[in-house]
Design a protein around this motif. Sequence first.
Motif, PDB file in Angstrom:
ATOM      1  N   GLY A 167    -107.715  18.761   8.363  1.00 46.96           N
ATOM      2  CA  GLY A 167    -106.233  19.494   8.727  1.00 46.96           C
ATOM      3  C   GLY A 167    -106.797  20.577  10.254  1.00 46.96           C
ATOM      4  N   ASN A 168    -105.564  20.389  11.222  1.00 46.44           N
ATOM      5  CA  ASN A 168    -105.252  21.018  12.686  1.00 46.44           C
ATOM      6  C   ASN A 168    -103.957  20.585  12.403  1.00 46.44           C
ATOM      7  OD1 ASN A 168    -104.688  18.596  14.469  1.00 46.44           O
ATOM      8  ND2 ASN A 168    -107.295  19.090  14.652  1.00 46.44           N
ATOM      9  N   ASN A 169    -103.595  20.906  13.431  1.00 44.36           N
ATOM     10  CA  ASN A 169    -101.291  22.056  13.834  1.00 44.36           C
ATOM     11  C   ASN A 169    -101.064  20.608  14.135  1.00 44.36           C
ATOM     12  OD1 ASN A 169    -103.071  21.624  16.599  1.00 44.36           O
ATOM     13  ND2 ASN A 169    -102.160  24.073  16.609  1.00 44.36           N
ATOM     14  N   GLN A 170    -102.530  19.575  14.803  1.00 44.91           N
ATOM     15  CA  GLN A 170    -101.244  18.327  15.739  1.00 44.91           C
ATOM     16  C   GLN A 170    -102.101  16.759  14.117  1.00 44.91           C
ATOM     17  OE1 GLN A 170     -99.134  17.491  19.334  1.00 44.91           O
ATOM     18  NE2 GLN A 170    -100.419  19.405  19.946  1.00 44.91           N
ATOM     19  N   GLN A 171    -102.604  17.125  12.980  1.00 45.84           N
ATOM     20  CA  GLN A 171    -102.546  15.649  12.662  1.00 45.84           C
ATOM     21  C   GLN A 171    -102.011  15.897  11.157  1.00 45.84           C
ATOM     22  OE1 GLN A 171    -106.756  16.401  11.801  1.00 45.84           O
ATOM     23  NE2 GLN A 171    -107.671  15.331  12.792  1.00 45.84           N
ATOM     24  N   VAL A 172    -102.083  14.174  10.874  1.00 47.03           N
ATOM     25  CA  VAL A 172    -101.911  13.963   9.611  1.00 47.03           C
ATOM     26  C   VAL A 172    -101.076  14.702   8.295  1.00 47.03           C
ATOM     27  CG1 VAL A 172    -100.913  12.345   8.509  1.00 47.03           C
ATOM     28  CG2 VAL A 172    -101.442  11.466  10.320  1.00 47.03           C
ATOM     29  N   GLU A 173    -100.688  15.388   7.972  1.00 44.94           N
ATOM     30  CA  GLU A 173    -100.257  16.377   6.966  1.00 44.94           C
ATOM     31  C   GLU A 173     -99.853  15.478   5.658  1.00 44.94           C
ATOM     32  OE1 GLU A 173     -97.306  19.175   9.020  1.00 44.94           O
ATOM     33  OE2 GLU A 173     -96.402  16.790   8.648  1.00 44.94           O
ATOM     34  N   PRO A 174    -100.895  16.090   4.777  1.00 44.53           N
ATOM     35  CA  PRO A 174    -100.826  15.530   3.175  1.00 44.53           C
ATOM     36  C   PRO A 174     -99.331  14.907   2.726  1.00 44.53           C
ATOM     37  CG  PRO A 174    -102.365  17.230   2.876  1.00 44.53           C
ATOM     38  CD  PRO A 174    -101.058  17.227   4.150  1.00 44.53           C
ATOM     39  N   ALA A 175     -98.450  14.021   2.442  1.00 41.37           N
ATOM     40  CA  ALA A 175     -97.684  14.166   1.694  1.00 41.37           C
ATOM     41  C   ALA A 175     -97.707  14.651   0.534  1.00 41.37           C
ATOM     42  CB  ALA A 175     -97.437  12.208   0.936  1.00 41.37           C
ATOM     43  N   MET A 176     -96.327  15.180  -0.150  1.00 41.56           N
ATOM     44  CA  MET A 176     -95.902  15.701  -1.161  1.00 41.56           C
ATOM     45  C   MET A 176     -96.671  14.941  -2.247  1.00 41.56           C
ATOM     46  SD  MET A 176     -92.808  17.747  -2.682  1.00 41.56           S
ATOM     47  CE  MET A 176     -91.747  16.081  -2.589  1.00 41.56           C
ATOM     48  N   PRO A 177     -97.211  15.754  -3.361  1.00 46.76           N
ATOM     49  CA  PRO A 177     -97.761  14.659  -4.555  1.00 46.76           C
ATOM     50  C   PRO A 177     -96.949  13.927  -5.882  1.00 46.76           C
ATOM     51  CG  PRO A 177     -99.137  16.687  -4.594  1.00 46.76           C
ATOM     52  CD  PRO A 177     -98.190  16.821  -3.812  1.00 46.76           C
ATOM     53  N   GLN A 178     -96.843  13.550  -6.040  1.00 41.53           N
ATOM     54  CA  GLN A 178     -95.719  12.150  -7.094  1.00 41.53           C
ATOM     55  C   GLN A 178     -95.835  12.851  -8.047  1.00 41.53           C
ATOM     56  OE1 GLN A 178     -95.617   7.955  -6.913  1.00 41.53           O
ATOM     57  NE2 GLN A 178     -96.795   8.171  -4.345  1.00 41.53           N
ATOM     58  N   VAL A 179     -94.566  13.717  -8.783  1.00 43.77           N
ATOM     59  CA  VAL A 179     -94.545  14.312 -10.359  1.00 43.77           C
ATOM     60  C   VAL A 179     -93.681  13.422 -10.579  1.00 43.77           C
ATOM     61  CG1 VAL A 179     -94.128  16.257 -11.335  1.00 43.77           C
ATOM     62  CG2 VAL A 179     -94.800  16.613  -8.960  1.00 43.77           C
ATOM     63  N   PRO A 180     -94.404  12.863 -12.139  1.00 41.70           N
ATOM     64  CA  PRO A 180     -93.666  12.108 -13.099  1.00 41.70           C
ATOM     65  C   PRO A 180     -92.223  12.877 -13.405  1.00 41.70           C
ATOM     66  CG  PRO A 180     -95.675  12.535 -13.388  1.00 41.70           C
ATOM     67  CD  PRO A 180     -95.885  13.380 -12.122  1.00 41.70           C
ATOM     68  N   GLY A 181     -91.206  12.099 -13.195  1.00 43.85           N
ATOM     69  CA  GLY A 181     -89.584  13.322 -13.930  1.00 43.85           C
ATOM     70  C   GLY A 181     -89.088  14.455 -12.825  1.00 43.85           C
ATOM     71  N   VAL A 182     -89.341  14.014 -11.824  1.00 36.97           N
ATOM     72  CA  VAL A 182     -89.034  14.638 -10.301  1.00 36.97           C
ATOM     73  C   VAL A 182     -88.306  13.801  -8.428  1.00 36.97           C
ATOM     74  CG1 VAL A 182     -89.343  16.615  -8.439  1.00 36.97           C
ATOM     75  CG2 VAL A 182     -90.150  16.340 -10.468  1.00 36.97           C
ATOM     76  N   SER A 183     -87.106  13.757  -9.531  1.00 37.64           N
ATOM     77  CA  SER A 183     -87.611  12.923  -8.241  1.00 37.64           C
ATOM     78  C   SER A 183     -87.337  13.122  -6.962  1.00 37.64           C
ATOM     79  CB  SER A 183     -85.461  12.732  -8.668  1.00 37.64           C
ATOM     80  OG  SER A 183     -85.017  13.485  -8.261  1.00 37.64           O
ATOM     81  N   GLY A 184     -87.288  12.821  -5.396  1.00 35.22           N
ATOM     82  CA  GLY A 184     -87.529  13.062  -4.557  1.00 35.22           C
ATOM     83  C   GLY A 184     -89.278  13.736  -3.916  1.00 35.22           C
ATOM     84  N   SER A 185     -89.517  13.348  -4.396  1.00 38.51           N
ATOM     85  CA  SER A 185     -91.334  14.280  -4.703  1.00 38.51           C
ATOM     86  C   SER A 185     -92.451  13.697  -3.444  1.00 38.51           C
ATOM     87  CB  SER A 185     -91.577  14.022  -5.991  1.00 38.51           C
ATOM     88  OG  SER A 185     -92.821  12.851  -6.402  1.00 38.51           O
ATOM     89  N   LYS A 186     -91.484  12.354  -3.222  1.00 42.51           N
ATOM     90  CA  LYS A 186     -92.018  11.363  -2.722  1.00 42.51           C
ATOM     91  C   LYS A 186     -91.635  11.649  -0.816  1.00 42.51           C
ATOM     92  CE  LYS A 186     -92.778   7.005  -5.606  1.00 42.51           C
ATOM     93  NZ  LYS A 186     -92.581   5.733  -5.328  1.00 42.51           N
ATOM     94  N   THR A 187     -91.315  12.572  -0.546  1.00 44.92           N
ATOM     95  CA  THR A 187     -90.244  12.786   1.200  1.00 44.92           C
ATOM     96  C   THR A 187     -90.763  13.862   1.810  1.00 44.92           C
ATOM     97  OG1 THR A 187     -88.360  13.988  -0.491  1.00 44.92           O
ATOM     98  CG2 THR A 187     -87.814  11.635  -0.130  1.00 44.92           C
ATOM     99  N   SER A 188     -91.827  14.911   1.381  1.00 50.84           N
ATOM    100  CA  SER A 188     -92.508  15.755   1.805  1.00 50.84           C
ATOM    101  C   SER A 188     -93.751  15.440   2.621  1.00 50.84           C
ATOM    102  CB  SER A 188     -91.766  17.229   0.911  1.00 50.84           C
ATOM    103  OG  SER A 188     -92.754  18.001   1.315  1.00 50.84           O
ATOM    104  N   HIS A 189     -94.247  16.043   3.572  1.00 48.98           N
ATOM    105  CA  HIS A 189     -95.315  15.546   4.454  1.00 48.98           C
ATOM    106  C   HIS A 189     -96.304  16.747   3.872  1.00 48.98           C
ATOM    107  CE1 HIS A 189     -93.642  12.634   6.252  1.00 48.98           C
ATOM    108  NE2 HIS A 189     -92.611  12.845   7.333  1.00 48.98           N
ATOM    109  N   ARG A 190     -95.462  17.907   3.267  1.00 50.85           N
ATOM    110  CA  ARG A 190     -96.428  18.823   3.071  1.00 50.85           C
ATOM    111  C   ARG A 190     -96.738  19.047   1.077  1.00 50.85           C
ATOM    112  NH1 ARG A 190     -93.443  20.138   7.387  1.00 50.85           N
ATOM    113  NH2 ARG A 190     -94.749  22.077   9.027  1.00 50.85           N
ATOM    114  N   VAL A 191     -98.071  19.707   1.426  1.00 50.43           N
ATOM    115  CA  VAL A 191     -98.904  19.290  -0.284  1.00 50.43           C
ATOM    116  C   VAL A 191     -97.684  20.622  -1.064  1.00 50.43           C
ATOM    117  CG1 VAL A 191    -100.712  19.617  -1.625  1.00 50.43           C
ATOM    118  CG2 VAL A 191    -101.405  18.357   0.056  1.00 50.43           C
ATOM    119  N   GLY A 192     -97.694  20.339  -2.088  1.00 51.29           N
ATOM    120  CA  GLY A 192     -97.794  21.467  -2.900  1.00 51.29           C
ATOM    121  C   GLY A 192     -95.675  22.169  -2.585  1.00 51.29           C
ATOM    122  N   TYR A 193     -95.169  21.617  -2.157  1.00 50.23           N
ATOM    123  CA  TYR A 193     -93.454  22.061  -1.366  1.00 50.23           C
ATOM    124  C   TYR A 193     -92.740  20.808  -2.502  1.00 50.23           C
ATOM    125  CZ  TYR A 193     -94.997  25.225   2.093  1.00 50.23           C
ATOM    126  OH  TYR A 193     -95.667  25.743   2.874  1.00 50.23           O
TER     127      TYR A 193
END
Length: 708
Positions: A668-694
């Motif tokens: 990655g660099n500062n103008q490339q596609v960022e990894p989505a937030m991982p899907q975590v079982p039982g955690v709602s909204g885990s598909k919405t972020s563009h950053r890993v780990g938040y």
Amino acid sequence: GTQLQTYSRVNQAPAGCIPSSQNRTTMIKKRIAKHGTTGSVGETSSCLRFVAITYALVTFMLSSVHGAAGEVVEGEAPQCGLACAPPRDFAALKSCLTASFPLDNGNTTGLGFFALQKVTYPTDGEAYYKARRSTYGNMQPAVVVMAETTSDVVTIVNCAVSSGYRISPRGRNHHYQGLSNMNGFVVVDCSLLCDPATFNFKRVDGDWILPGQKYIATVQGGSGCTNAVMLAATHKEFTSSEGAIYSVGTCPSVGIAGYTTGGGSGDATPFTGWGVDDLLEVQMVLWDGRLVTASADENPDLFWATRGGGSGNGIITSLTTVVPQSPEPPTGETSRRFTVVLAAYVTPDDTSRQAFLTAFQNFLYDVDPLVSSKFGGGGGLFGDTKGLAGIFLGSAKEFVNVFKEHGLLEEDMLNNQVPSGFYKDYELVCGADAEPCSIDEHGVPASGFGAFEFSSYGEMMLFKLCSNVPLSITMSQTSSDWCNDLGIAESFCSPADVFGIPMQVPTCNHREVIEAFLEAAYDPLGFMNQAGPPTFIEEFFPTVFDDTATSLGGLLIPRLDIETLMDIDKIGLTINHFQHGAPMAVAKDATAFPHRDAALMVEFLDKDDKAQVISRMATFYGDDRKLQGYYNYMNPPGNPNWRYYYFGENYNRLSQIKLDYDPYNFFGNNQQVEPAMPQVPGVSGSKTSHRVGYHVYPIWILIVLAIF
């Protein structure tokens, strides 16, 4: 504190120092055992208690997100989060590279045009300066490694990842923002992955994008090849009567990997489609060292993302593309012809401007695309004057007939102060030192028009390169004497002043010159296939590498109402390429490249012009967030809406694919596609972020705040 800080910077650097979940828990227990949970340790007991408990909670949250370290399933993204990424360790990186490429095995100097070392570090002085040089920008990578084979690429990636370093794939080092040479990254230079002798041309045919179009072959080549190499190789492989086309951009030294994965626009794009449309397959090395194939049948999601998603998922080592066939000659003509066309217009008042712009826009959007797509290239709209500088997949006579039929070659539109000229197969037909041109006798207008007609697509495009390249200081590594560079007689060159620099540039309407261009273009190690500026330029501009990119980015313009188009025309803009025809026949979600409704691609070199055009386009859309940009003509960093600007509604899918194939953003660099937030079982909204780990854990946040 260091661990938490590193975790919060996940989107800036993949190298974390978070230990595994087990080790994190053990460390917390040891700290509590040593200092206790009550009492004082100097004046810091309450702080330590808070940090310890908070850290334990965060540890639990991270463990629930990423799982235990080392749980890697073959073919799947690891589940250990940042525990997979060790601290960035330069000593380990250097040790790994030294062991992999020992100096006593000849890995010293002599690689490529600049005779580079296999591995070059910042401490290597002049060698490092040469290795990191870029067409634009002044980047300082941690190390530059020349990959000679796919195996080399795998080795370099493994060394970088195991040492905690991000990776910057570099094809041909021609990037407007210098992002193939990222600061502090391991640069993997793939320019040596190009050998025309190993190209795999397969004679297969089939239907192409528009009804009636055909392709006649496919070709596989190394990712280190350039536009010019592919053009020359295709020209050598096919006879002129076969009409083979390899669509290339304006600059010969641009690498095909970046060109294609960022969209890929050239003079023939209206007929062939975007570069991403021509792509059939890639070989790619992923962050974990696996070499995979991406095509419609294998890893189709990765293939989809590679076709316009910016190439941020791995290092491409080879590409397979189609070879479209040019149109059949019209009735009355017996052979395929190819023509470079020039037209100069005068539109001194609103009436003439509206007439031209209306006819021009109607031609791009309403005329049968099998007809309009024969014309491509660029031009300019400048209020009182306008110009076209393009190509036509047909004869000069056919071009004149088509443009006259659609109201674009009216005598009162053309500049009568500029006599026309017409060359056919290197021979002057009319104009210049011959008799004046006329429609009746020569088939071309008397003024405001120029045409250079050839029997093959390759000759036409090499002529266009010859006409443009010598006058640019960023497109090659010329010595300033082109006749000497090309190995042709001095009589084929004439003196020219380019930005105050004396040069000898070729006269292009000679067969000997075009044949010399062909051989120079075919040589991947030659001067023409090396990105500029050439080294001699530094004598005139000593700080050339201290400046950031000169381009202010590109903009894609769809069909406009006539008032908006006239307003933009008065501001003035340069059209780099046209994208009507075949590009518009492809669905916006068929590839990662989404912008399929815009016929004009413009580039800005003046910030005031850019601001005015952007403002007018924002008024047209009613929302500046709907502006569309071309990824390969990247804006300087700072556009908060860059995700939609380049990738439109395809961004979320691209982000999810990035998570699957490069979950820790090693590429990655500062103008490339960022990894989505991982899907975590039982955690709602885990598909919405563009950053890993938040992730959002409201309950745990409240607990932490309560403890504090």
